[in-house]
Design an enzyme around this catalytic site. Structure first.
Site, PDB file in Angstrom:
ATOM      1  N   CYS A  90      40.268  24.679  45.120  1.00  0.00           N
ATOM      2  CA  CYS A  90      38.829  24.456  45.118  1.00  0.00           C
ATOM      3  C   CYS A  90      38.185  25.011  46.379  1.00  0.00           C
ATOM      4  O   CYS A  90      38.416  24.508  47.472  1.00  0.00           O
ATOM      5  CB  CYS A  90      38.559  22.960  44.989  1.00  0.00           C
ATOM      6  N   ASP A 167      58.384  24.256  47.395  1.00  0.00           N
ATOM      7  CA  ASP A 167      58.977  25.029  48.501  1.00  0.00           C
ATOM      8  C   ASP A 167      59.696  24.181  49.540  1.00  0.00           C
ATOM      9  O   ASP A 167      60.392  24.713  50.382  1.00  0.00           O
ATOM     10  CB  ASP A 167      57.888  25.822  49.251  1.00  0.00           C
ATOM     11  N   GLN A 301      60.299  28.520  38.021  1.00  0.00           N
ATOM     12  CA  GLN A 301      60.735  27.518  38.997  1.00  0.00           C
ATOM     13  C   GLN A 301      59.814  26.314  39.061  1.00  0.00           C
ATOM     14  O   GLN A 301      60.211  25.233  39.468  1.00  0.00           O
ATOM     15  CB  GLN A 301      60.813  28.148  40.389  1.00  0.00           C
TER      16      GLN A 301
END
Length: 788
Positions: A90, A167, A301
């Site tokens: 956003c 991650d 993933q």
């Protein structure tokens, strides 16, 4: 008086509070589990809970994007990947006007508690919003959009963050929500690619996600034994191309038919220039002429169903987030809830964000060693272990120890045993020992099924399920004389036993026989590997995570079948002996209504209460039930008995089916967690053996003699650390009749399962709630090896 200093959450109330939950930034598997836990825990403590759809965009747009959540709104969402309430990047929220609109929308609904699930960007935004809050309210008052009373009532905004990012790039947290599931996807792909590469003698270059963080690349390289890995935190030395090609060549010469190279999408060289997967491929083709293919995993993933680990992590963190919101006052700093080792912790949000940004800065300024340290101990350990196992030193550089070390598997097979054996063998060889493999546990030991095992013999073992060495439940006591004879024959100077409760008993029996047989006076260490997770001295065992995933997958399918037929209750029997770990934690991950275990006695009244609870549930929109029962939870209330009782009592309201999961819980390819846990714990055990061998070597006699209690240890994970504990000292902690530890940490997760299934329960929250600070570890050189 003990209850005086205990803190129970029954005393915390959410009455009159409104909590909003949003997911923001890139999606991650397990976000839904976190949303579900926040909603249900919020409703449970009497607060109003709101969804904010489409992340910050929904907060700025308001209207239908902010809707009240009901208990049933989050049903069936545990097993869904991504985020059901939507996430969006956003731009508007980054502007002052955008945040003003958002503040107005929240005040309209009376929301002053925000639970944000996202990456560091989302959390930084939330903190800025909190800091500006009183100023924003003043502006709204000035513009006549709210009245004076509203500015008084809603004077402070409280924020708690949970990190959802595949991650694992957030400092201060061991694991972020989604990381484990992303590793599952990567490992599934690598396992599949290995079979085709094997057929054609190919080299595969795999590109995995991680623009600024090499965690996924590093851990998946560890978990599949990749030949080379390229990550942004630790760029290869100049001239790496030559080195890599030499290594690939050596592998092929050693009869290996395939090579796997893993590249993080953000990989760079020492000059901060990107290293792409195509560049790596061209290099291999140009220099070696190998048939090479590139596979870019991309958004695969992020997809798929969350792993058991992520569901439990997210559920624990969601509940913890609500507790943190209930306890905040106007002047508490925004915090993130996270796991450290096996423990829930709260950390100041901005300290974590600043440290995360430090890593990037260090990388930009080419301070790579520091970047690795800033990432935290788990990242650093993974890197050290990978370097230790992947790169074989030439014979001339190896130390010569003249020690012989034997490795064996004992008990039932557990996924991840082979990863542990591979790791132990390779670390042992790099420390200069001769490694021996014993087939079929103690039985093979006394029969003399012992042979030397070399570096290449364990290639490709990480991904194999079961036990390649073979394993038996035989205990050594009856054959201790023959075992001593074999130890003399092969001159075995140390033992590494990988196994379950039998391995623990076995080491105790060998210890007891030291007085009679001098050959047994050698260092011995046990590494826990059993699906039941019932070994004292360790919170977790190798194999338990894979079994949990097998249970969760099956329960997902069963719930789907039950949703189709409606009004159906499934009773599922899990393994574990007398240990209720699989049933309890599996129940939390699968969203079960109840889990019967031996450790928490139950009677006919409990069974009746559960039936009534299910009858009430069938009147809502969730018309299905899931009950787990540990195989030995009660000798009279068998799975059949419970099935018959439920069938009779539920007649006309729901029907029942039963399912015994059996040995499928022991099989299958090991999960990424078990591969890495096995690899790291066995490497640490081997380093301990080396240390003990050097300490106990008697120069005069020219042999090893270890007769102290601390030369026979169990290496276990306890709360936040891996600890070596003399087996003698664990005796008092063990219930030998039922083969379980007397104290089990996971029992405190049981109330969570009950709360999330709408039972009133008591929940001890004494060990949550302390705000800690992010500590930076700058290891001294001597500690570097101890850190694995």
């Amino acid at each position: 008086s003990q209850s005086d200093n205990k803190k129970f959450f029954e005393n915390l109330t959410g009455a009159g509070k409104a909590i909003a939950v949003l997911t923001s930034g890139g999606d991650a598997q397990g976000m839904n589990a976190a949303v579900r836990a926040v909603v249900r825990m919020g409703i449970y403590v009497g607060a109003k809970v709101y969804f904010i759809h489409e992340g910050y965009q929904g907060m700025v747009d308001g209207g239908d994007n902010i809707e009240e959540a009901k208990w049933e709104s989050v049903s069936s969402m545990l097993q869904v990947g991504g985020t059901v309430i939507g996430s969006a990047r956003c731009k508007e929220f980054r502007t002052h006007e955008g945040r003003l609109k958002a503040a107005h929308n929240l005040v309209r609904k009376g929301i002053t508690n925000l639970c944000v699930i996202g990456g560091d960007g989302s959390l930084t935004g939330a903190n800025l919003f909190r800091e500006e809050w009183s100023g924003l309210l003043a502006e709204l008052l000035e513009q006549g959009l709210i009245d004076e009373e509203a500015t008084q009532i809603y004077s402070a905004l409280h924020i708690v963050g949970m990190v959802g990012s595949i991650d694992n790039d957030f400092c201060g947290t061991d694991m972020t929500i989604g990381t484990d599931s992303a590793l599952h996807r990567i490992i599934e792909v690598v396992d599949a690619i290995m079979t085709t590469a094997q057929s054609h003698q190919r080299t595969f270059v795999l590109e995995v996600m991680g623009r600024h963080c090499g965690y996924l690349a590093l851990v998946s390289a560890l978990a599949c034994g990749a030949d080379w890995v390229l990550i942004p935190e630790m760029p290869p030395e100049d001239g790496w191309e030559e080195k890599m090609c030499q290594k690939l060549c050596a592998k092929r010469a050693g009869m290996k038919r395939l090579n796997i190279i893993i590249v993080a999408e953000g990989a760079i060289d020492r000059n901060n220039q990107p290293i792409t997967s195509d560049h790596v491929k061209d290099l291999v083709v140009r220099r070696l002429g190998f048939d090479t293919r590139v596979t870019i995993l991309g958004h695969v993933q992020r997809g798929g169903t969350p792993s058991a680990f992520d569901r439990i992590l997210a559920s624990r963190m969601g509940v913890e987030a609500v507790l943190a919101l209930l306890e905040t006052t106007a002047n508490t700093a925004a915090c993130v809830v996270s796991l450290c080792g096996n423990q829930s912790v709260r950390l100041p949000l901005m300290e974590c964000v600043q440290m995360t940004q430090e890593v990037q800065k260090a990388m930009d300024e080419k301070r790579f060693e520091e970047a690795v340290q800033l990432r935290g101990r788990s990242f650093e350990n993974n890197l050290k272990t990978y370097k230790l196992l992947a790169h074989r030193k030439p014979e001339s550089e190896l130390p010569q120890s003249n020690f012989n070390v034997a490795v064996l598997n004992v008990g039932a097979p557990a996924a991840g045993m082979n990863a542990a054996v591979r790791s132990a063998v390779r670390v042992g060889i790099s420390e200069g020992h001769k490694m021996f493999a014993v087939n079929d546990g103690f039985e093979g030991f006394y029969k003399g099924q012992i042979k030397e095992i070399k570096w290449a013999d364990v290639g490709g073992w990480t991904g194999q399920g079961g036990s390649l060495l073979g394993t038996k439940r035989t205990l050594p006591a009856k054959h201790v004389g023959k075992i001593a004879e074999q130890m003399r024959k092969y001159n075995i100077n140390a033992l590494l036993v990988i196994g379950g409760f039998e391995a623990y008993l076995g080491i105790m029996e060998l210890l007891a026989a030291r007085g009679t047989y001098e050959e047994l006076c050698v260092p011995m260490v046990m590494v826990p590997a059993t699906v039941s997770n019932n070994v004292p001295g360790s919170d977790l065992s190798i194999g338990a995570d894979t079994a949990l995933n097998a249970i969760t997958d099956t329960c997902d399918r069963i719930k789907q079948s039950a949703s189709g037929t409606k009004r159906r209750v499934f009773i599922i029997e899990t393994m574990g002996g007398y240990c209720g770990y699989l049933a309890s934690v599996g129940g939390l991950a699968a969203g079960a209504d109840a889990a019967y275990i031996y450790e928490e006695p139950f009677d006919i009244r409990d069974l009746q209460a559960n039936v009534e609870h299910l009858t009430a549930k069938m009147k809502t929109s969730i018309q299905r039930g899931l009950i787990l029962r540990n195989e030995n939870s009660n000798e009279n209330y068998t799975t059949d008995f419970i099935y018959q009782l439920y069938s009779e009592e539920g007649r006309g309201v729901f029907d029942c089916r039963k399912n015994v999961l059996g040995h499928m819980q022991q099989g299958g390819a090991p999960s990424p967690f078990d591969r890495n846990f096995g690899t790291k714990i066995a490497a640490k055990a081997m380093q301990w053996i080396t240390k003990k061998l050097n300490e106990s070597y008697r120069q005069g006699v020219g042999r090893v003699f270890a007769n102290t209690e601390d030369s026979a240890c169990l290496l276990g994970m306890r709360r936040r650390a891996m600890v070596f504990q003399p087996v003698v000292q664990l005796k008092d902690e063990t219930d030998f009749v039922h083969r379980i530890p007397k104290e089990q940490w996971w029992l405190k997760l049981r109330p969570l399962m009950k709360i999330l299934a709408k039972y009133k329960t008591s929940y001890d929250v004494s060990d949550s709630g302390q705000l800690e600070h992010v500590v930076l570890n700058r290891p001294k050189a001597s500690e570097a090896t101890a850190a694995i």
